[in-house]
Design a protein around this motif. Structure first.
Motif, short mmCIF file in Angstrom:
data_model
loop_
_atom_site.label_atom_id
_atom_site.label_comp_id
_atom_site.label_asym_id
_atom_site.label_seq_id
_atom_site.Cartn_x
_atom_site.Cartn_y
_atom_site.Cartn_z
N GLU A 1 35.52 40.84 45.10
CA GLU A 1 35.91 42.25 45.25
C GLU A 1 36.64 42.74 44.01
N GLU B 1 34.81 52.68 44.67
CA GLU B 1 35.37 52.03 43.48
C GLU B 1 36.87 52.26 43.32
N LYS C 1 35.64 45.90 41.50
CA LYS C 1 36.47 47.10 41.56
C LYS C 1 37.42 47.24 40.37
#
Length: 419
Positions: A312, A156, A316
């Motif tokens: 993504e 993360e 994140k």
């Protein structure tokens, strides 16, 4: 048992083979395959394809949308569109991330967070310094090799962009599929370069009469003759020989040179791998307008990149449950609106149909808001379906349909405003 099991991406058998003068280089480490950033883009077609995609994505604003509505003056939007860190601006940061993804298959950035775990900085990490490990076959861990140190980050805390992946963990460079085409193109360019370096002086046979020369002597004469008569500085110059020498040129089939010079096969293959339309690579296409070409490019090329990168970022940079109703989305409106006249027509229709207010229409052209411009206008010609029968009945009775809220004059019948 080791806590960190080396993760090795699945590779072709000739994965470690050099690709045209090391456009990219790949080194094997204890952690698996380590992609090293491109030192030089020597192939003009690859340079063009990477530049086109990276520039267009870097030029597209990233919007934070909550329930489909874009939020303004948001800290995350500032981070992604203005200043991701103290070293660079957002455009060049995004360009570097996209270019590395296209060349190496992966790109990385460290996510720095505040005490509330909100992203406040994005630090670019070279591909050569990062490898991927899998902890106990359950968690992805990123290993940053900085000088002699190794720093491990949780998944993360690393923004990892990739396009083509066979396992969802690590990306694969598209250049690996282009090795034959690049070799063919390089060989053709070498043939042309050699021809012009010789000053268009073709190969031939140099005969030395009344002599019995060994190999060394023949080699020495050949070198001296070529040095005196070939090269751009000697092009069209006069050849001087004595009576003991005779030169017979060997004819070159110029059709071969024309074929090499006009061949666009390799260019098309490179465009196909990067999914770039031919017209953007300088290959002429017929019966295609700019608007159609842009729409095709957006639909068949950029949309896939947008989706991959947004996926993504949404995982994140947005936390759960925020990312249920909130999304980071690329805005590509600039590619849809090429004709300024058509843009005016579309903006006017959006305003007439209640999609835009007057001030929102003015904002499209960088104009300041005006008093009363935040009112939505709608046409009275549109009525609810359940009222259609009553209106038809009123017309048959020669009565005007009534509008809830009182009568209206002739000018007000054309449109009404809602707040």
């Amino acid at each position: 048992m080791a806590f960190f099991k080396p993760y090795t991406p699945r590779e072709p058998e000739d994965y470690d083979a050099p690709i045209i003068d090391a456009i990219i280089s790949i080194a094997n480490t204890d952690y698996g395959a380590d992609y090293v950033s491109a030192k030089a883009i020597k192939n003009s077609d690859i340079f063009a394809a990477v530049s086109i995609i990276a520039q267009d994505i870097a030029s597209s604003e990233i919007e934070l949308r909550e329930n489909g509505i874009a939020k303004e003056n948001d800290d995350l939007s500032y981070l992604l569109n203005v200043k991701p860190n103290e070293l660079t601006d957002a455009w060049h940061f995004k360009f570097a991330m996209i270019a590395n993804t296209l060349l190496n298959g992966n790109s990385y950035a460290r996510i720095i967070r505040d005490k509330q775990r909100n992203p406040v900085r994005l630090d670019f990490i070279p591909v050569s310094e990062m490898t991927v490990s899998v902890e106990n076959n359950s968690k992805v861990v990123y290993v940053h090799k900085l000088d002699s140190k190794e720093i491990k980050y949780k998944s993360e805390d690393i923004l990892h962009l990739k396009i083509f992946s066979t396992d969802g963990i690590s990306g694969v460079s598209p250049l690996l599929s282009l090795k034959p085409e690049l070799q063919q193109q390089q060989a053709g360019k070498k043939l042309l370069t050699t021809f012009f370096k010789r000053g268009a002086f073709s190969s031939g046979i140099l005969s030395v009469k009344q002599s019995n020369l060994d190999n060394e002597a023949r080699g020495s004469i050949r070198k001296k003759f070529e040095a005196a008569n070939t090269g751009s500085s000697n092009a069209m110059a006069t050849i001087v020989m004595d009576e003991t020498m005779e030169y017979t040129p060997i004819e070159i089939n110029t059709e071969v040179l024309n074929l090499v010079n006009n061949s666009i096969y390799s260019t098309k293959q490179i465009a196909k791998v990067f999914q770039v339309p031919f017209d953007r690579m300088g290959i002429e296409t017929v019966n295609t307008s700019m608007e159609t070409a842009n729409l095709n490019y957006l639909t068949n090329t950029l949309t896939h990149y947008f989706k991959a990168f947004s996926a993504e970022m949404n995982v994140k940079l947005l936390s759960y449950p925020q990312n249920i109703s909130t999304r980071l989305v690329f805005n590509a409106d600039r590619l849809k609106e090429v004709d300024p006249v058509k843009k005016i027509d579309i903006t006017a229709k959006k305003q007439q149909n209640g999609i835009f207010t007057v001030n929102e229409s003015r904002k499209e052209y960088g104009l300041p808001p005006i008093p009363g411009g935040d009112v939505t206008l709608v046409s009275l010609n549109y009525v609810p379906l359940d009222m259609l029968g009553q209106i038809q009945k009123d017309k048959q009775n020669n009565n005007q349909p009534t509008v809830e809220g009182g009568g209206q004059d002739e000018g007000q019948r054309n449109s009404v405003s809602t707040h």
